[in-house]
Design an enzyme around this catalytic site. Sequence first.
Site, PDB file in Angstrom:
ATOM      1  N   ASP A 291       0.830  -1.205   0.000  1.00 11.90           N
ATOM      2  CA  ASP A 291       0.000   0.000   0.000  1.00 11.90           C
ATOM      3  C   ASP A 291       0.868   1.260   0.000  1.00 11.90           C
ATOM      4  O   ASP A 291       1.874   1.326   0.704  1.00 11.90           O
ATOM      5  CB  ASP A 291      -0.871  -0.026   1.267  1.00 11.90           C
ATOM      6  CG  ASP A 291      -1.873   1.100   1.309  1.00 11.90           C
ATOM      7  OD1 ASP A 291      -2.758   1.142   0.446  1.00 11.90           O
ATOM      8  OD2 ASP A 291      -1.770   1.953   2.222  1.00 11.90           O
TER       9      ASP A 291
ATOM     10  N   GLU B  61       1.713  -0.559  -5.051  1.00  9.55           N
ATOM     11  CA  GLU B  61       0.776   0.493  -5.438  1.00  9.55           C
ATOM     12  C   GLU B  61       1.592   1.765  -5.648  1.00  9.55           C
ATOM     13  O   GLU B  61       1.823   2.534  -4.715  1.00  9.55           O
ATOM     14  CB  GLU B  61      -0.281   0.725  -4.348  1.00  9.55           C
ATOM     15  CG  GLU B  61      -1.352   1.693  -4.802  1.00  9.55           C
ATOM     16  CD  GLU B  61      -1.968   2.537  -3.700  1.00  9.55           C
ATOM     17  OE1 GLU B  61      -2.971   3.205  -3.972  1.00  9.55           O
ATOM     18  OE2 GLU B  61      -1.447   2.560  -2.567  1.00  9.55           O
TER      19      GLU B  61
END
Length: 539
Positions: free
Chosen positions: A200, A242
């Site tokens: 993330d 990401e």
Amino acid sequence: MMDTWYSNMVLYSLDPETFYDTNGDGIGDLKGIKEKLNYLAGLGITCIWIQPFYPSPNRDNGYDVTDYYGIDPKLGDHGIFSELIDHARDLGIRVIVDLVVNHTSIAHPWFKAARKDKHSEYRDYYVWSDEPWDFGEEHLKLTGEENTIWTYDEEAGQYYLHRFYKEQPDLNIGNPAVRQEILQIIGFWLKMGVSGFRIDAATLLIEPYGLKDGEKLDLESFIAEMRDYASLRKGDVILLGEANVPPSAMKTYMDKGQKMHMLFNFYMNMKLFLSLARKSARPLYAALSEQTSIPYGNQLLNFLRNHDELALDQLSEDEQHEIFQAFAPQKRMQLYGHGIRRRLAPMFGNDQCRMELAFSLIFTLPGVPMIRYGDEIGMGDNLRLKGRNSVRTPMQWSTGKHGGFSPADHVNRNVIQEAPYDPKHVNVIGAYRDPDSLLNFMKRLIALRKQCALIGTAPVQAIKVRHEGLFAHRYEDKTGLQLLLFHNLTDKEISVSADEADVLADDWVEIFRDGKTQVAHREITLAAYGYLWMKKFPQ
Ligand code: GLC
Ligand code: CA
């Protein structure tokens, strides 16, 4: 040919809270995912990314974690988690999970200890300052919802850094103790049987914010360290970053088969939407030429939508405006100034031909595809919900109560209630019964993609055609096997002949097309939003 499993996977992203509720408390759960694995296996999915299930106050849909080793009791426990992993493995499905370590929740015990006592060993787990440092607009991730990245904490008597909501204090990756914690978390979930991690906010992870004067951390080496640590414990692990960056910056995250294995292809996603908005293949060709070679051992993940806003921030303002005009003309459909908070189907006016074209594209662009839960049946959005919640409504399984999502009277998140996207019109069972449904198209598309492994591994070549609205590309592997693909981005028929695109003079076997596209010897006519896949076997 590369034989790593992720070089040709079909990824499905889902949120435990909104997938399927088995105990009737109105909240989806891990057991629900386990029970629906058969559905995913039937669809042909080979890997699922389960969004955060860790204990969390849920300020940010679970992306604010209070215990990295725990499971939110509302969603399940470690017992059901390991059953889910086993059952998935039996069905040939791998599981990856989120590693959310750019920040913790403000309620994490580390932060509680840190804010309470300047001398606590946890103080330096976070980034503090007596004065908020200057920051530019570009540092704001949630413009309009959170307009600062520094918040004063009374208890601590200092400001702390947070790149997202103020309830998500950033961890200080400059601190070796924090890096050690991160590695330990990776090790733990690998022991629990996961096949990898979605990293993330990967771009923010490696920001030098927490470093002291004169201190230098080689940030790329931290990524390498995570990779080494993970690979030593599980040889076929994947780290999926990401990182919303242009192709030229991807090297920081994945390079020569090293660092992270894969990145989300945000850049291609934006160019794809620009092409769809303009009905012109030029942006797609341009993007393709910028990233023709994915390093051996690395991979790109192509997607149409994810659980966040459709981010357009790598495009110019004019280009963003064009996309807004085409797919999100009202202000309430837009978010953070550069994003769209709609699902795929409503953006395309519920036009199935256009959705099929878009899916066919992401399944054939270099890399591997991801499907966001619900997009395979053409689910809609609920713009009355705040921010990104508009695209996070429960999965629609049937015409039953709450669309078959939950037997409870009251659910945590309401299912879409308005036609044409309500469960009466959009649901899995109904879609299965209709041979022409989007869902059955997706099933065929996935099966076919698996027979075309060269998309994930072979070099790609753009094919020049006269019509601006037509995108054509080709793959050829070392054995001479070839794949030729045509996508019509316009709402008008387009013809191509062998005189124009000489590849058509060869003998090709048609393997996939929409119902209206026509193939004759040396000439093809693509229907509006038509697509065509052709194969040529080595002589
Ligand atoms: C990622 C997630 C997003 C979340 C943010 C902070 O961008 O996709 O949903 O808000 O990280 O964790
Ligand atoms: Ca439940």
